[in-house]
Structures are given as C-alpha cells and as structure tokens.
Design a protein around this motif. Structure first.
Motif, PDB file in Angstrom:
ATOM      1  N   ARG A 345     -52.294 -32.055 -31.430  1.00 49.51           N
ATOM      2  CA  ARG A 345     -52.280 -31.349 -30.157  1.00 49.51           C
ATOM      3  C   ARG A 345     -51.055 -30.433 -30.078  1.00 49.51           C
ATOM      4  NH1 ARG A 345     -52.919 -35.557 -26.919  1.00 49.51           N
ATOM      5  NH2 ARG A 345     -50.699 -35.703 -26.505  1.00 49.51           N
ATOM      6  N   ASN A 346     -49.893 -30.953 -30.502  1.00 48.82           N
ATOM      7  CA  ASN A 346     -48.677 -30.138 -30.491  1.00 48.82           C
ATOM      8  C   ASN A 346     -48.821 -28.893 -31.369  1.00 48.82           C
ATOM      9  OD1 ASN A 346     -47.420 -31.870 -28.750  1.00 48.82           O
ATOM     10  ND2 ASN A 346     -46.243 -32.936 -30.321  1.00 48.82           N
ATOM     11  N   LEU A 347     -49.483 -29.065 -32.504  1.00 51.57           N
ATOM     12  CA  LEU A 347     -49.685 -27.915 -33.396  1.00 51.57           C
ATOM     13  C   LEU A 347     -50.563 -26.864 -32.731  1.00 51.57           C
ATOM     14  CD1 LEU A 347     -50.276 -29.397 -36.974  1.00 51.57           C
ATOM     15  CD2 LEU A 347     -48.186 -28.413 -36.033  1.00 51.57           C
ATOM     16  N   SER A 348     -51.662 -27.312 -32.120  1.00 50.28           N
ATOM     17  CA  SER A 348     -52.556 -26.307 -31.548  1.00 50.28           C
ATOM     18  C   SER A 348     -51.923 -25.659 -30.322  1.00 50.28           C
ATOM     19  CB  SER A 348     -53.956 -26.868 -31.292  1.00 50.28           C
ATOM     20  OG  SER A 348     -53.945 -27.708 -30.179  1.00 50.28           O
ATOM     21  N   GLU A 349     -51.141 -26.431 -29.555  1.00 50.51           N
ATOM     22  CA  GLU A 349     -50.427 -25.823 -28.428  1.00 50.51           C
ATOM     23  C   GLU A 349     -49.356 -24.848 -28.927  1.00 50.51           C
ATOM     24  OE1 GLU A 349     -51.024 -29.538 -25.309  1.00 50.51           O
ATOM     25  OE2 GLU A 349     -48.989 -29.012 -25.966  1.00 50.51           O
ATOM     26  N   GLY A 350     -48.690 -25.216 -30.027  1.00 50.50           N
ATOM     27  CA  GLY A 350     -47.671 -24.350 -30.609  1.00 50.50           C
ATOM     28  C   GLY A 350     -48.267 -23.029 -31.055  1.00 50.50           C
ATOM     29  N   LEU A 351     -49.429 -23.137 -31.686  1.00 55.40           N
ATOM     30  CA  LEU A 351     -50.108 -21.940 -32.178  1.00 55.40           C
ATOM     31  C   LEU A 351     -50.519 -21.047 -31.015  1.00 55.40           C
ATOM     32  CD1 LEU A 351     -50.739 -20.984 -34.988  1.00 55.40           C
ATOM     33  CD2 LEU A 351     -52.986 -22.055 -34.821  1.00 55.40           C
ATOM     34  N   GLU A 352     -50.953 -21.680 -29.926  1.00 60.08           N
ATOM     35  CA  GLU A 352     -51.316 -20.934 -28.730  1.00 60.08           C
ATOM     36  C   GLU A 352     -50.096 -20.175 -28.177  1.00 60.08           C
ATOM     37  OE1 GLU A 352     -53.350 -22.937 -25.140  1.00 60.08           O
ATOM     38  OE2 GLU A 352     -54.534 -23.422 -26.939  1.00 60.08           O
ATOM     39  N   THR A 353     -48.953 -20.862 -28.166  1.00 58.95           N
ATOM     40  CA  THR A 353     -47.720 -20.230 -27.701  1.00 58.95           C
ATOM     41  C   THR A 353     -47.424 -18.964 -28.508  1.00 58.95           C
ATOM     42  OG1 THR A 353     -46.822 -22.377 -27.104  1.00 58.95           O
ATOM     43  CG2 THR A 353     -45.231 -20.590 -27.349  1.00 58.95           C
ATOM     44  N   TYR A 367     -40.978 -12.140 -36.811  1.00 58.28           N
ATOM     45  CA  TYR A 367     -40.338 -13.359 -36.314  1.00 58.28           C
ATOM     46  C   TYR A 367     -40.693 -13.632 -34.860  1.00 58.28           C
ATOM     47  CZ  TYR A 367     -37.031 -10.035 -34.254  1.00 58.28           C
ATOM     48  OH  TYR A 367     -36.479  -9.004 -33.537  1.00 58.28           O
ATOM     49  N   PHE A 368     -40.501 -14.896 -34.454  1.00 58.13           N
ATOM     50  CA  PHE A 368     -40.637 -15.253 -33.044  1.00 58.13           C
ATOM     51  C   PHE A 368     -39.629 -16.341 -32.713  1.00 58.13           C
ATOM     52  CE2 PHE A 368     -42.771 -19.390 -33.405  1.00 58.13           C
ATOM     53  CZ  PHE A 368     -43.410 -19.314 -34.640  1.00 58.13           C
ATOM     54  N   ASP A 369     -39.220 -16.349 -31.464  1.00 57.38           N
ATOM     55  CA  ASP A 369     -38.275 -17.367 -31.003  1.00 57.38           C
ATOM     56  C   ASP A 369     -39.018 -18.286 -30.048  1.00 57.38           C
ATOM     57  OD1 ASP A 369     -36.268 -18.937 -30.062  1.00 57.38           O
ATOM     58  OD2 ASP A 369     -34.864 -17.295 -29.669  1.00 57.38           O
ATOM     59  N   ALA A 370     -39.257 -19.529 -30.481  1.00 56.27           N
ATOM     60  CA  ALA A 370     -40.031 -20.470 -29.667  1.00 56.27           C
ATOM     61  C   ALA A 370     -39.165 -21.177 -28.624  1.00 56.27           C
ATOM     62  CB  ALA A 370     -40.709 -21.495 -30.563  1.00 56.27           C
ATOM     63  N   GLY A 371     -37.851 -20.998 -28.706  1.00 53.55           N
ATOM     64  CA  GLY A 371     -36.963 -21.652 -27.745  1.00 53.55           C
ATOM     65  C   GLY A 371     -37.215 -23.140 -27.712  1.00 53.55           C
ATOM     66  N   GLU A 372     -37.567 -23.648 -26.527  1.00 56.44           N
ATOM     67  CA  GLU A 372     -37.877 -25.073 -26.406  1.00 56.44           C
ATOM     68  C   GLU A 372     -39.381 -25.325 -26.312  1.00 56.44           C
ATOM     69  OE1 GLU A 372     -35.522 -26.631 -23.214  1.00 56.44           O
ATOM     70  OE2 GLU A 372     -33.674 -26.336 -24.332  1.00 56.44           O
ATOM     71  N   GLU A 373     -40.156 -24.248 -26.452  1.00 59.61           N
ATOM     72  CA  GLU A 373     -41.611 -24.364 -26.310  1.00 59.61           C
ATOM     73  C   GLU A 373     -42.255 -25.144 -27.465  1.00 59.61           C
ATOM     74  OE1 GLU A 373     -43.891 -22.801 -23.851  1.00 59.61           O
ATOM     75  OE2 GLU A 373     -41.974 -23.156 -22.845  1.00 59.61           O
ATOM     76  N   ILE A 374     -41.662 -25.034 -28.648  1.00 59.22           N
ATOM     77  CA  ILE A 374     -42.197 -25.740 -29.815  1.00 59.22           C
ATOM     78  C   ILE A 374     -41.077 -26.600 -30.396  1.00 59.22           C
ATOM     79  CG2 ILE A 374     -43.278 -25.494 -32.092  1.00 59.22           C
ATOM     80  CD1 ILE A 374     -44.245 -22.713 -31.228  1.00 59.22           C
ATOM     81  N   ARG A 375     -41.393 -27.854 -30.695  1.00 58.58           N
ATOM     82  CA  ARG A 375     -40.407 -28.752 -31.279  1.00 58.58           C
ATOM     83  C   ARG A 375     -39.887 -28.207 -32.600  1.00 58.58           C
ATOM     84  NH1 ARG A 375     -40.748 -34.598 -30.712  1.00 58.58           N
ATOM     85  NH2 ARG A 375     -41.911 -35.055 -28.833  1.00 58.58           N
ATOM     86  N   GLU A 376     -38.605 -28.401 -32.821  1.00 60.59           N
ATOM     87  CA  GLU A 376     -38.031 -27.892 -34.072  1.00 60.59           C
ATOM     88  C   GLU A 376     -38.623 -28.576 -35.306  1.00 60.59           C
ATOM     89  OE1 GLU A 376     -35.248 -29.509 -35.980  1.00 60.59           O
ATOM     90  OE2 GLU A 376     -34.520 -31.059 -34.603  1.00 60.59           O
ATOM     91  N   THR A 377     -39.171 -29.802 -35.126  1.00 62.59           N
ATOM     92  CA  THR A 377     -39.712 -30.529 -36.275  1.00 62.59           C
ATOM     93  C   THR A 377     -41.080 -29.992 -36.719  1.00 62.59           C
ATOM     94  OG1 THR A 377     -40.550 -32.152 -34.711  1.00 62.59           O
ATOM     95  CG2 THR A 377     -38.537 -32.725 -35.875  1.00 62.59           C
ATOM     96  N   ILE A 378     -41.748 -29.216 -35.859  1.00 60.97           N
ATOM     97  CA  ILE A 378     -43.062 -28.712 -36.271  1.00 60.97           C
ATOM     98  C   ILE A 378     -43.145 -27.187 -36.277  1.00 60.97           C
ATOM     99  CG2 ILE A 378     -44.272 -30.777 -35.463  1.00 60.97           C
ATOM    100  CD1 ILE A 378     -45.367 -28.979 -33.134  1.00 60.97           C
ATOM    101  N   VAL A 379     -42.040 -26.519 -35.904  1.00 60.61           N
ATOM    102  CA  VAL A 379     -42.108 -25.061 -35.764  1.00 60.61           C
ATOM    103  C   VAL A 379     -42.425 -24.386 -37.098  1.00 60.61           C
ATOM    104  CG1 VAL A 379     -39.634 -24.531 -36.060  1.00 60.61           C
ATOM    105  CG2 VAL A 379     -41.045 -23.116 -34.543  1.00 60.61           C
ATOM    106  N   GLY A 380     -42.006 -25.004 -38.215  1.00 59.56           N
ATOM    107  CA  GLY A 380     -42.297 -24.444 -39.534  1.00 59.56           C
ATOM    108  C   GLY A 380     -43.788 -24.479 -39.845  1.00 59.56           C
ATOM    109  N   ILE A 381     -44.435 -25.596 -39.512  1.00 64.40           N
ATOM    110  CA  ILE A 381     -45.879 -25.707 -39.761  1.00 64.40           C
ATOM    111  C   ILE A 381     -46.617 -24.686 -38.909  1.00 64.40           C
ATOM    112  CG2 ILE A 381     -47.836 -27.287 -39.872  1.00 64.40           C
ATOM    113  CD1 ILE A 381     -45.971 -29.598 -39.520  1.00 64.40           C
ATOM    114  N   VAL A 382     -46.182 -24.579 -37.632  1.00 62.59           N
ATOM    115  CA  VAL A 382     -46.827 -23.625 -36.737  1.00 62.59           C
ATOM    116  C   VAL A 382     -46.668 -22.206 -37.291  1.00 62.59           C
ATOM    117  CG1 VAL A 382     -46.791 -22.622 -34.414  1.00 62.59           C
ATOM    118  CG2 VAL A 382     -46.546 -25.094 -34.703  1.00 62.59           C
ATOM    119  N   ALA A 383     -45.477 -21.886 -37.791  1.00 65.54           N
ATOM    120  CA  ALA A 383     -45.235 -20.551 -38.354  1.00 65.54           C
ATOM    121  C   ALA A 383     -46.194 -20.291 -39.515  1.00 65.54           C
ATOM    122  CB  ALA A 383     -43.785 -20.427 -38.825  1.00 65.54           C
ATOM    123  N   GLY A 384     -46.379 -21.294 -40.370  1.00 66.30           N
ATOM    124  CA  GLY A 384     -47.290 -21.147 -41.501  1.00 66.30           C
ATOM    125  C   GLY A 384     -48.720 -20.916 -41.046  1.00 66.30           C
ATOM    126  N   MET A 385     -49.141 -21.677 -40.007  1.00 62.98           N
ATOM    127  CA  MET A 385     -50.499 -21.519 -39.490  1.00 62.98           C
ATOM    128  C   MET A 385     -50.677 -20.164 -38.818  1.00 62.98           C
ATOM    129  SD  MET A 385     -50.810 -25.364 -37.848  1.00 62.98           S
ATOM    130  CE  MET A 385     -52.353 -25.142 -36.985  1.00 62.98           C
TER     131      MET A 385
END
Ligand code: MN
Length: 473
Positions: A345-353, A367-385
């Motif tokens: 769910r976090n991944l799909s919400e991150g991707l939506e962001t 590049y994008f700055d997710a601030g606090e919208e995406i957890r730092e532990t998954i922001v890399g996966i979201v970037a790849g997706m």
C-alpha cells in the motif's frame, strides 16, 4: 564434509571455535538474507546446545561494533556482515573485547581474523554463488559434523539457505549456481527443497489467476500486464476452469495439463504482441519450493518467502521475520503478512504521490523531493517504479529525496540496464556528489543511495547532474 569442499576447513574451524564458547552473541543483518542467516545459525547453535542471543543491525558501523564490544559476550558470531568491517572488528579483538566468528559473503576489509568463513577467500563469487545464509548453512553443517551430540546433520536448514540466496538476488539467469546449487542439491536430498520449471510470475502460490497475470513479472505482455480486464479475458478464452465454487483458482490449484495450457497460451500471446522471444522465455524458469510448507502458502515458494521477510525487515520488525523463519506459523506469520500488505500500500501511495507532484528536470537527470510524504526506507523502490509511469522519462536516471530526520536527507537514485550499458554508474555518482555536499553514499551502478545534510538537495542535484553528464558522454 559439507557441500562446498573449498570452504570445509574454514567452516570446521569456525564451528570448533563456537563449541568452545559458554555462550554466543549472534549479530546479523536486517534483510531477507540476514534473517535467514540468523535463523540457520541460531537453530544450529540451539541444536549444539550453545546458549546464545540474537541481535540485528541495519548496518554494522563503528558505533554498532562498539556496542557489541560493550556487552559481556566473549564470542560474537557475525552473519551476513562482518567481513567488510573486519578492520574495526580486529581492533576490538586485539583489545580483548571479544573474539569474532564471521560467516559472510561481502568483500572483506583489509585485515585478518582467525575464524572467517567467506566464499571470496576461496575464489567463490559472493554475489552469485554463495549468500550470507549459504555461508551460515555451511557453518551449521560443520557444527553438526563436529558435535556428535547434535541429533541431525542440519541439512533441513538448506531450505532457509535457498530463501536467503533468492532474497539476496543471487540467481543467474533465473537459477542458483555454484555453491548455491550444491546447497539446493543437499536440500533436495533431505526432502526440504524442490527445484521445478514453472511460470516465473510472482505469486503462483497465493494470487488469484487474473492477479497473477496482471501483476506478475518484469516481462510486460501488452493487453495482460497491468490490465485486469485483459487478463480475465485472456484466461476466459482458454479451456480451463478458472473458478472453484465461485472463487478464482490460483496457479497451484491447476493440474499439470492446465498449467501447460496457460503457459503455452501466455508465451504465444507475448510473442504475438511483440515481446522479443528471449524476453518471453523468461516467463518460464526455475523455481524453488519448500516442501515443508503447505501448498498455497507464500512460504512454499522461495521468492515469495523472501519477499515476506524483506517486508518485515523494511519496517524494522526483524523479530517477526526471524520468528517466521524459526517456524512460527501463527502470530508472527499474520504479522508478516500484514507488514507486506502495508508495504504494498505504501508503495502504491508513494507512486501516486510522484505521479501527482511530477518530477523536475535537470540536464541529465530528473528528480523529486518527497519530503515526508514517502518513507525514506522505500523512496528508492518508488523511484525505480516511477521510471515506468506517465510524465517520467524512462531513459534518464531518477533521483529521489526523502526526509530522514531534522538534519539529514535520504537520497536514492535509480537507472536502467540500458543506461548502465551506456556508462552510467550511480554508485560513483552518489559517492562523489554526496561527499561534495558533506554527506556519504554508495551502492550499485543501477541503484544507489546516500545521506546528505538537509538543505543541500539542490547543490547535490547540480553535482550529480554534472557527473551523470560526464558518464553518459
Ligand atoms: Mn547478504
């Protein structure tokens, strides 16, 4: 004798050293490989009647090693890390804080220690031939061999070693090779592992058939992948019952003939829709099953098992992952499943962001700055997706920022195989650019990360942009 003769001597020396200990502190890495490593080592210690405690570390840095040195333990077993920090560990050993036994597969630092089990020391590839869990398995086998009171030979632990290797992405063209293959063979002999040729889509054990086809793989089949109606329509055309008593069947519920029908049709459809044949062939490959787990459980499939473990690790619930590895099929398994759902769910919400906020363009990177919208532990996966979605250039490296804490920003960068082929090395980019702004980083050519001081993000982008420009010429 263990399954990897070149490492027998080291494994035996480590095992004998552990048997001399009154008690052992077992320290392991938090990821699928580290969790399975710890479970294998802990089970073997238990069977050898060696009292021990297990601790997990995200990374083994000087502070963490110092905290280990501050404990009362005189013997510390490091699994899935330790080799790379050998210089620091050796200093503590010399100071008499503890003696280390290491079962790892990462590049050793420039120092030596007596009890060191690592494939790289015997010219065995630590990225594709033996994982941390594999090294721990060799240690477990040696522990049983050198201790006559241990009731088993520990071959049953090969199942977890296979999960660790698959989780560490050690497969070569879809298969475990070298020392890993020797462990698979022992697991097969012990009746705990089965190698099979099957559909390589993710979710053969657990997903309803249409979902399996819709979300399953890196091989995109137009009209089926990411297309629910298309996947359902494709299945309905085949002469295969798709439901039992109103619910969708899963891949494991199909007979061998039915599997064959769906597989052939899927390959044919992929080719018809222009998927290159070498890519389409990746839809079928080697899978590893854990025969001690029930059919239809994600734990039956090594790949699904490792995904579940990674989810527990990512949300810092190593205790849950370890309990699942050690056999808890009630509370811990429920908890792990819940963590995986949350992760998805976090991944799909991150991707939506990312898709809503869009990416900014520099000359060579985006590049994008997710601030606090995406957890730092998954922001890399979201970037790849994100490299595959509308509004994001799939042919340009992507850099993502996420807030780590008040002072620090996490940076993740992702590229593609094609960009790496053209010279992209994000590991070098992240290391150099982060150091230029007072941070540090590293990783792989295709995926890398860094931590930089908060406020240096745009300076970092400038540095990275220049470096990527140089690499891609
Ligand atoms: Mn590992």
């Amino acid at each position: 004798m263990g399954p990897v003769p070149a490492l027998d001597e080291r494994a035996t020396a480590c095992a004998r050293r552990l048997q001399e200990a009154d008690r052992v502190l077992l320290a392991s890495h938090i990821d699928a490989d580290g969790l399975t490593s710890a479970a294998i080592a802990s089970t073997a210690l238990e069977r050898a009647s060696l009292p021990h405690e297990v601790v997990f570390k995200k990374q083994l840095d000087e502070t963490e090693i110092a905290s280990i040195a501050a404990t009362e333990y005189e013997t510390v077993l490091f699994t899935d890390f330790g080799s790379g920090q050998l210089d620091v560990i050796a200093e503590h050993e010399q100071a008499g804080a503890f003696e280390a036994v290491i079962a790892d597969h990462h590049q050793p630092a420039d120092a030596t220690t007596e009890y060191h089990l690592n494939p790289l020391l015997e010219d065995i590839d630590g990225a594709s031939e033996l994982s941390g869990a594999g090294a721990s398995y060799l240690l477990a086998r040696a522990l049983a061999d050198t201790d006559e009171s241990t009731p088993t030979d520990n071959r049953d632990l090969a199942a977890l070693a296979v999960v660790g290797a698959v989780g560490d992405m050690q497969t070569v063209e879809g298969e475990l090779v070298g020392a890993n293959e020797a462990i698979v063979a022992e697991g097969a002999e012990a009746g705990v592992v089965e190698e099979a040729t099957d559909l390589t889509l993710y979710g053969t054990q657990t997903r309803p058939l249409p979902k399996l086809l819709e979300y399953g793989n890196d091989v995109r089949i137009p009209g089926i992948s990411n297309d629910e109606q298309g996947a359902v329509a494709f299945l309905q055309e085949l002469d295969v019952d798709l439901r039992t008593e109103g619910t969708w069947r899963r891949w494991v519920d199909l007979t061998a003939d039915e599997k064959q029908t769906v597989t052939s049709a899927l390959l044919q459809r992929a080719l018809e829709r222009g998927v290159p044949s070498e890519k389409a062939q990746r839809l079928v490959g080697t899978t590893y099953r854990l025969l001690g787990e029930s059919e239809g459980s994600e734990l039956r499939d090594a790949s699904e098992f490792s995904t579940l473990l990674n989810a527990t690790a990512r949300y810092e619930r190593a205790d849950v992952g370890l309990a699942v590895c050690l056999g808890d099929r009630d509370e811990a398994l429920d908890r792990a499943r819940h963590l995986l759902e949350t992760h998805r769910r976090n991944l799909s919400e991150g991707l939506e962001t990312v898709s809503e906020q869009g990416v900014e363009e520099a000359e060579h990177v985006q590049y994008f700055d997710a601030g606090e919208e995406i957890r730092e532990t998954i922001v890399g996966i979201v970037a790849g997706m994100a490299l595959g979605i509308d509004g994001v250039d799939p042919n340009r490296p992507i850099i993502a920022f996420a807030r780590k804490n008040e002072e620090e920003t996490k940076v993740s960068a992702r590229g593609t195989g094609r960009l790496v082929g053209r010279g992209l090395d994000l590991s070098a980019v992240m290391t150099t650019a982060s150091r230029a702004v007072g941070g540090d980083g590293g990783g792989h050519d295709i995926a890398a990360g860094a931590t930089v001081p908060a406020g240096t993000e745009s300076e970092f982008v400038d540095e990275a942009d220049t470096l990527v420009g140089e690499q891609l010429g």
